[in-house]
Design a protein around this motif. Structure first.
Motif, PDB file in Angstrom:
ATOM      1  N   ASP A 194      14.730   7.692  23.635  1.00  0.00           N
ATOM      2  CA  ASP A 194      15.159   8.261  24.531  1.00  0.00           C
ATOM      3  C   ASP A 194      14.423   9.284  25.170  1.00  0.00           C
ATOM      4  N   ILE A 195      14.051   9.185  26.409  1.00  0.00           N
ATOM      5  CA  ILE A 195      13.044  10.185  27.146  1.00  0.00           C
ATOM      6  C   ILE A 195      13.798  11.540  27.333  1.00  0.00           C
ATOM      7  N   GLY A 196      14.904  11.864  27.396  1.00  0.00           N
ATOM      8  CA  GLY A 196      15.648  12.900  27.574  1.00  0.00           C
ATOM      9  C   GLY A 196      15.534  13.854  26.200  1.00  0.00           C
ATOM     10  N   LEU A 197      15.647  13.035  25.178  1.00  0.00           N
ATOM     11  CA  LEU A 197      15.756  13.660  23.808  1.00  0.00           C
ATOM     12  C   LEU A 197      14.718  14.520  23.651  1.00  0.00           C
ATOM     13  N   GLY A 198      14.818  15.749  23.373  1.00  0.00           N
ATOM     14  CA  GLY A 198      13.874  16.877  23.033  1.00  0.00           C
ATOM     15  C   GLY A 198      13.140  17.347  24.345  1.00  0.00           C
ATOM     16  N   GLY A 199      13.624  17.069  25.216  1.00  0.00           N
ATOM     17  CA  GLY A 199      12.821  17.376  26.748  1.00  0.00           C
ATOM     18  C   GLY A 199      12.382  18.760  26.981  1.00  0.00           C
ATOM     19  N   ASP A 200      13.230  19.528  26.456  1.00  0.00           N
ATOM     20  CA  ASP A 200      12.783  21.219  26.500  1.00  0.00           C
ATOM     21  C   ASP A 200      11.560  21.219  25.469  1.00  0.00           C
ATOM     22  N   ALA A 201      11.727  20.850  24.375  1.00  0.00           N
ATOM     23  CA  ALA A 201      10.657  21.074  23.242  1.00  0.00           C
ATOM     24  C   ALA A 201       9.293  20.302  23.881  1.00  0.00           C
ATOM     25  N   ARG A 202       9.641  19.074  24.380  1.00  0.00           N
ATOM     26  CA  ARG A 202       8.366  18.612  24.885  1.00  0.00           C
ATOM     27  C   ARG A 202       7.516  19.209  26.133  1.00  0.00           C
ATOM     28  N   ARG A 203       8.569  19.884  27.017  1.00  0.00           N
ATOM     29  CA  ARG A 203       7.887  20.583  28.067  1.00  0.00           C
ATOM     30  C   ARG A 203       7.190  21.747  27.404  1.00  0.00           C
ATOM     31  N   ARG A 204       7.682  22.642  26.487  1.00  0.00           N
ATOM     32  CA  ARG A 204       6.935  23.698  25.876  1.00  0.00           C
ATOM     33  C   ARG A 204       5.577  23.251  25.215  1.00  0.00           C
ATOM     34  N   LEU A 205       5.789  22.053  24.564  1.00  0.00           N
ATOM     35  CA  LEU A 205       4.357  21.455  24.073  1.00  0.00           C
ATOM     36  C   LEU A 205       3.236  21.334  24.982  1.00  0.00           C
ATOM     37  N   GLY A 206       3.868  20.577  25.958  1.00  0.00           N
ATOM     38  CA  GLY A 206       3.021  20.155  27.013  1.00  0.00           C
ATOM     39  C   GLY A 206       2.502  21.277  27.675  1.00  0.00           C
ATOM     40  N   ASN A 207       3.074  22.492  27.961  1.00  0.00           N
ATOM     41  CA  ASN A 207       2.516  23.691  28.533  1.00  0.00           C
ATOM     42  C   ASN A 207       1.420  24.498  27.697  1.00  0.00           C
ATOM     43  N   ARG A 208       1.740  24.316  26.235  1.00  0.00           N
ATOM     44  CA  ARG A 208       0.788  24.811  25.371  1.00  0.00           C
ATOM     45  C   ARG A 208      -0.570  23.857  25.380  1.00  0.00           C
ATOM     46  N   TRP A 236      20.893   4.588  11.089  1.00  0.00           N
ATOM     47  CA  TRP A 236      19.642   4.292  11.993  1.00  0.00           C
ATOM     48  C   TRP A 236      19.537   5.286  13.236  1.00  0.00           C
ATOM     49  N   LEU A 237      20.569   5.505  14.127  1.00  0.00           N
ATOM     50  CA  LEU A 237      20.606   6.414  15.042  1.00  0.00           C
ATOM     51  C   LEU A 237      20.224   7.705  14.719  1.00  0.00           C
ATOM     52  N   LEU A 238      20.899   8.280  13.807  1.00  0.00           N
ATOM     53  CA  LEU A 238      20.669   9.529  13.360  1.00  0.00           C
ATOM     54  C   LEU A 238      19.319   9.938  12.838  1.00  0.00           C
ATOM     55  N   ARG A 239      18.887   8.892  12.104  1.00  0.00           N
ATOM     56  CA  ARG A 239      17.311   9.143  11.703  1.00  0.00           C
ATOM     57  C   ARG A 239      16.393   9.138  12.798  1.00  0.00           C
ATOM     58  N   ALA A 240      16.948   8.173  13.566  1.00  0.00           N
ATOM     59  CA  ALA A 240      15.960   8.005  14.979  1.00  0.00           C
ATOM     60  C   ALA A 240      15.876   9.235  15.679  1.00  0.00           C
ATOM     61  N   LYS A 241      17.021   9.899  15.843  1.00  0.00           N
ATOM     62  CA  LYS A 241      17.055  11.097  16.659  1.00  0.00           C
ATOM     63  C   LYS A 241      16.326  12.362  16.232  1.00  0.00           C
ATOM     64  N   VAL A 242      16.688  12.346  14.650  1.00  0.00           N
ATOM     65  CA  VAL A 242      15.987  13.599  13.739  1.00  0.00           C
ATOM     66  C   VAL A 242      14.624  13.375  13.849  1.00  0.00           C
ATOM     67  N   GLN A 243      14.116  12.036  13.643  1.00  0.00           N
ATOM     68  CA  GLN A 243      12.706  12.082  13.680  1.00  0.00           C
ATOM     69  C   GLN A 243      11.725  12.410  14.779  1.00  0.00           C
ATOM     70  N   VAL A 244      12.726  12.311  16.121  1.00  0.00           N
ATOM     71  CA  VAL A 244      11.760  12.816  17.282  1.00  0.00           C
ATOM     72  C   VAL A 244      11.725  14.028  17.365  1.00  0.00           C
ATOM     73  N   PHE A 245      12.498  15.051  16.862  1.00  0.00           N
ATOM     74  CA  PHE A 245      12.243  16.454  16.728  1.00  0.00           C
ATOM     75  C   PHE A 245      11.474  16.786  15.650  1.00  0.00           C
ATOM     76  N   VAL A 246      11.398  15.980  14.553  1.00  0.00           N
ATOM     77  CA  VAL A 246      10.447  16.265  13.519  1.00  0.00           C
ATOM     78  C   VAL A 246       8.979  16.214  13.889  1.00  0.00           C
ATOM     79  N   ASP A 247       8.966  14.856  14.666  1.00  0.00           N
ATOM     80  CA  ASP A 247       7.520  14.773  15.202  1.00  0.00           C
ATOM     81  C   ASP A 247       7.218  15.813  16.076  1.00  0.00           C
ATOM     82  N   LEU A 248       8.119  16.116  17.182  1.00  0.00           N
ATOM     83  CA  LEU A 248       7.704  17.257  17.922  1.00  0.00           C
ATOM     84  C   LEU A 248       7.204  18.461  17.192  1.00  0.00           C
TER      85      LEU A 248
END
Length: 211
Positions: free
Chosen positions: A185-199, A118-130
């Motif tokens: 997890d708010i920290g997960l994918g933080g760099d990717a989220r910041r880049r997306l926010g800038n765009r 469950w944890l693995l899928r949840a973490k991967v899902q965050v990056f896939v959604d991003l």
């Protein structure tokens, strides 16, 4: 047909020198309905990254020959792949000092074997959604670019319908990103989220310039 299906599936690179581990990863992540690509070594991973774009890399830290750290360093050194998130897969007795080495190479996260499915899928899902949100934003940016080109060709003319449609689409992307920020997890994918926010900010400013 859903927007996600129209955009295509995300490609996830699975890197491990043991075939049994790759099979286990595929079994856990198969329900995400994304494209899973195997690599049996660091060298195989680097070759795969030459030909395809990936949303995420799951990388075994402790492989013979080129280990996960060297592989990650080479991935981050390439302009094309430097922003691809990497989750290191480690043994239970993984030395915490090596974790610092992993983060220094640009790792987004670590997961210890055996995995909680469950944890693995949840973490991967965050990056896939991003990744999907980023792809959708790129499509809106291309539509905006074409609209700006048409406006430049016909000074004084603004297609109000196109601008309104772009604003609606942008709002949808912003909502998707907002939902990601409340999904765990708010920290997960933080760099990717910041880049997306800038765009998103750049696209919003361009829309405002259209009026």
């Amino acid at each position: 047909m859903s927007d996600r299906h129209q955009q295509g599936t995300a490609k996830i690179l699975l890197v491990d020198d043991r075939a049994a581990n790759l099979v286990a990863l595929e079994a856990i992540l198969g329900s995400l309905n994304e494209t899973l690509v195997r690599a049996g070594s660091g060298e195989d991973a680097l070759r795969a990254l030459l030909h395809d774009d990936f949303a995420l890399i799951l990388l075994d830290a402790q492989m013979p020959g080129m280990d996960g750290f060297e592989t990650a360093t080479r991935i981050k050194a390439r302009e094309r792949t430097k922003d691809v998130p990497i989750i290191f897969l480690t043994a239970n007795d993984f030395d915490t000092h090596l974790a610092y080495r992993g983060y220094a190479t640009g790792a987004a996260d670590f997961l210890a074997k055996p995995f909680d499915p469950w944890l693995l899928r949840a973490k991967v899902q965050v990056f896939v959604d991003l990744w999907h949100a980023s792809r959708k934003l790129s499509a809106q940016a291309e539509l905006l670019r074409r609209s700006l080109d048409e406006r430049a060709a016909q000074p004084g003319r603004v297609d109000v319908d196109v601008v309104a449609d772009l604003r609606s689409r942008l709002a949808g992307v912003e909502q998707a990103v907002a939902e990601l920020d409340t999904g765990g997890d708010i920290g997960l994918g933080g760099d990717a989220r910041r880049r997306l926010g800038n765009r998103l900010d750049d696209l919003r400013q361009a829309l405002d310039a259209l009026g």
